[in-house]
Design an enzyme around this catalytic site. Structure first.
Site, mmCIF file in Angstrom:
data_model
loop_
_atom_site.group_PDB
_atom_site.id
_atom_site.type_symbol
_atom_site.label_atom_id
_atom_site.label_comp_id
_atom_site.label_asym_id
_atom_site.label_seq_id
_atom_site.Cartn_x
_atom_site.Cartn_y
_atom_site.Cartn_z
ATOM 1 C CB ALA A 67 30.467 37.001 40.563
ATOM 2 N N GLY A 113 35.383 37.224 39.861
ATOM 3 C CA GLY A 113 35.128 38.492 40.544
ATOM 4 C C GLY A 113 36.127 38.760 41.663
ATOM 5 C CD GLU A 116 36.029 40.794 36.983
ATOM 6 O OE1 GLU A 116 35.111 40.191 37.557
ATOM 7 O OE2 GLU A 116 35.896 41.352 35.884
ATOM 8 C CD GLU A 138 35.098 35.566 35.168
ATOM 9 O OE1 GLU A 138 36.142 35.021 34.753
ATOM 10 O OE2 GLU A 138 35.086 36.353 36.138
#
Ligand code: NAI
Length: 709
Positions: A67, A113, A116, A138
């Protein structure tokens, strides 16, 4: 549709969404990219012609790096973060719910991300290339995967393996990812087209068999599952400070949501994520991530001719052996100048011991280790040095012997070679005086143990050229290190700031507290080790030597504490290396306090409170750090904070030593230092810079103009 970052193609009933973020080296999932991704999904989802979706990347070595952390960094409203996360969840849901299968083709870093997104695909296939890495990093930023990762991963690979990945942020390669069940197929990069086409064809023909799930038997029953959660929590408590909240909160969430329907779990995840992302600890860790990214760019703009390839090391003690091992792993040639050729076996044993970890964890094969060790060659003269382009000296801390070594080196190395010293305390300017080519000489201060400590202080003299610094930085980075530029002074930056911490613990102990209380309080604050434990690990002889040098250089404020003098001079203790220091150490790494020390002290029961112990040990470092800024030993406060975290383990969740000072308030620090100065001695007298910050109503992070004029 404005398509900037993702290219959509449809060929032979196969749609491809290829990530290629505009004006960026890597693909990141920013809001804009995600919106674009969603519009592509919208455009293809009802197209009945499409039988399969491929998700790929056009960037070299990157699938999706994660992300966009910058966006998280700038958001401070919990509700806003929740809404953003929920909207991303909806997009990934849409991907998962497509009427046709999807395959993420991973050839490069697939992190956070990015992973994910890949988890929301039906299949994941990956190249077994060194740059292909999968991870949820993270927790290192004080958060946890927030786009469904904590929910989809356990369903795919099981609870035990998911906890291992999510709670540690550990990176896995394609082979390991396949073993875990995270990817469905892996292959060498050269076969990427062939293997992905064959996998695509199997999917289209419905010939891909679901992989058998290998979950731990304990996962299936709620009471045995509790054992898994309990064990995971115990492991965390042992290794991670409670204020490093990411992994703790992730564990809580996974426990709470395990077995829930995906949409319920994802909603809980979004709520918990938003709550965590606004904490100061998370903001500090994210700031540090950006600081380290900035430090990684230092000296990259300076051009130089040839990169360092052939190295030499003189000195084969604790540090020399660590450096020999490091260079054997990363340089082309490693030439060693020994005093006695019989020392070869000792070096080989030390290197083999360090490589054993890589073999055990299957990161290297025995053949690869043999290849690395073969790069090392030995001489008891200086012959074979003519091809050397970087030589480092790590002999005893003695100016005369070091200077003599440089003379020999200059006579024997390549005419453009850099000569470096690993000295921990002698001035680089003074060591360079007799050199013919002072511009190619500098300090390269590794930390002990070399294989574990990422930080390296690079100390130029007033004559060192920018090119020599840039070349050294580039080489150290290739060795996996984080070089940082530091000015020439006794103790350089990290030891100069850290030593007062150990010394102050001695002053506190002298008056009344116990060794264990002092160490425990400092660990509660977040230091990885108490001051006495640290003194034992470093070696009381080494610590004492540095302490004496700092006292000689800085005078009264660095006066060696009577306790340190006593354990070194009278009790002749060395610390862990001979099993006896402030603690008694056994072979298993366990330790109990050495009761003889208290017996030799005449403590007058002047006990410091927990708060006072922390304040004294930490504020004295803040005071010295502020002097380093004032003297230009380091230019940027963020670099100083980074160095103390990487070099001493100062708690990262506090953002660094001087970020902590800012958070406590400069006025408070100055007031406390003044009162400690009256109570305990002038070593606490606040620095001029601290007074200036106070007068100007500035913090370390806002007051740069007060020291960088
Ligand atoms: P050490 O005492 O373990 O090793 C010194 C080595 O140098 C010995 O193997 C000795 O045989 C060799 N040696 C001595 N004189 C020599 C000469 N004239 N020619 C060739 N070899 C010679 O010392 P250590 O701890 O490895 O320290 C080496 C240097 O690294 C020192 O300058 C020290 O200040 C610095 N340093 C030490 C750290 C530590 O934690 N021990 C950390 C960072 C730097």
């Amino acid at each position: 549709m404005n398509t900037h970052h993702i290219k959509q193609t449809i060929n032979n009933n196969i749609a491809t969404l290829c990530f290629d973020m505009e004006n960026e080296k890597v693909n990141k999932l920013s809001q804009e990219v995600l919106r674009e991704f969603q519009s592509h999904l919208e455009a293809i989802k009802d197209n009945r012609e499409i039988k399969l979706l491929l998700i790929t990347s056009a960037k070299a070595h990157i699938f999706i790096a994660g992300a966009d952390i910058n966006e998280i960094k700038t958001m401070s409203d919990e509700h806003d973060i929740y809404n953003v996360v929920i909207s991303v969840d909806a997009i990934f849901n849409e991907l998962e719910q497509l009427a046709f299968p999807s395959i993420a083709i991973i050839d490069g870093a697939c992190m956070g991300g990015g992973l994910e997104l890949a988890l929301a695909c039906t299949y994941r296939i990956a190249t077994n290339e060194s740059k292909t890495k999968l991870a949820f990093p993270e927790v290192k930023l004080g958060i946890f995967p927030g786009f469904g990762g904590t929910q989809r991963l356990p369903k795919l690979i099981g609870l035990v393996k998911s906890l291992e990945l999510i709670l540690t942020g550990k990176t896995v390669d394609a082979k390991k990812a396949f073993r875990l069940g995270l990817v469905d197929k892996y292959f060498s990069q050269g076969h990427l087209d062939f293997e992905s086409n064959s996998f695509i064809s199997d999917v289209l023909k419905n010939r891909v068999r679901k992989r058998k799930k290998t979950f731990s038997a304990l996962e299936y029953f709620s009471f045995t599952r509790e054992i898994i959660f309990k064990k995971a929590k115990e492991n965390l408590v042992k290794k991670v400070h409670p204020d490093f909240k990411g992994p703790y909160k992730a564990l809580e969430l996974i426990r709470d949501s395990f077995g829930s329907k995906l949409e319920d779990g994802v909603e809980k995840e979004a709520r918990a994520f938003a709550n965590l992302a606004i904490t100061p600890e998370s903001k500090n860790l994210i700031d540090l991530f950006f600081i380290s990214e900035q430090i990684k760019k230092d000296f990259k703009h300076v051009e130089f001719d040839e990169k360092i390839q052939n190295t030499a090391i003189i000195g084969n003690g604790v540090m020399g052996k660590g450096i020999i091992w490091l260079f054997s792993k990363y340089a082309h040639e490693v030439r060693i100048k020994l005093r006695k050729i019989e020392q070869v076996q000792d070096i080989l044993n030390a290197c083999n011991k360090l490589y054993a970890f890589f073999v055990k964890t299957r990161k290297m094969t025995r053949k690869e280790v043999a290849f690395k060790l073969n790069k090392i060659s030995y001489t008891d003269k200086f012959n074979g040095f003519s091809l050397i382009d970087f030589a480092i000296e790590a002999i005893v801390e003695n100016s005369e012997q070091k200077i003599n070594t440089y003379k020999n080196l200059e006579e024997n190395v390549n005419s453009s070679a850099i000569i470096a010293s690993n000295t921990s305390s002698i001035s680089i300017n003074s060591l360079s005086q007799t050199l013919k080519h002072k511009e190619r000489f500098l300090g390269v201060h590794f930390f002990n143990p070399v294989n574990k400590m990422p930080l390296v202080e690079v100390i130029p003299s007033t004559y060192t050229s920018q090119e020599s610094i840039a070349k050294t930085f580039e080489f150290l980075r290739r060795c996996g290190k984080m070089p940082i530029l530091v000015g020439d002074c006794a103790g350089f930056l990290v030891n100069r700031v850290l030593l007062p911490y150990i010394n102050e613990a001695g002053f506190i102990l002298e008056k009344g507290n116990t060794i264990v209380t002092i160490d425990d309080v400092l660990k509660e604050f977040g230091m990885p080790m108490g001051a006495f434990e640290l003194a034992d690990i470093v070696g009381i002889d080494v610590g004492y030597k540095v302490a004496v040098i700092l006292e000689e250089s800085y005078g009264k404020r660095m006066e060696v504490s009577p306790v340190l003098k006593m354990v070194h001079n009278d009790m002749k203790l060395l610390g862990q290396k001979n099993k006896k220091g402030f603690y008694i150490h056994n072979n298993k790494g366990q330790m109990v306090v050495n009761l003889d020390i208290a017996k030799n002290l005449t403590q007058n029961s002047s006990i410091s409170t927990k708060k006072e112990i922390v304040n004294r040990a930490i504020f004295i470092m803040i005071n010295e750090a502020s002097r380093c800024l004032e003297e230009g030993i380091i230019k940027q406060v963020s670099h100083l904070d980074f160095a103390m975290i990487a070099g001493t383990g100062f708690p990262a969740f506090r953002g660094g030593l001087l970020k902590y000072a800012d958070d406590m308030g400069i006025d408070y620090i100055v007031d406390k230092l003044e009162s400690y100065s009256e109570l305990f001695g002038e070593r606490f007298t606040p620095s001029d810079l601290l007074y200036k910050l106070k007068q100007n109503n500035k913090t370390f992070y806002t007051g740069e103009s007060l020291w960088n004029h």
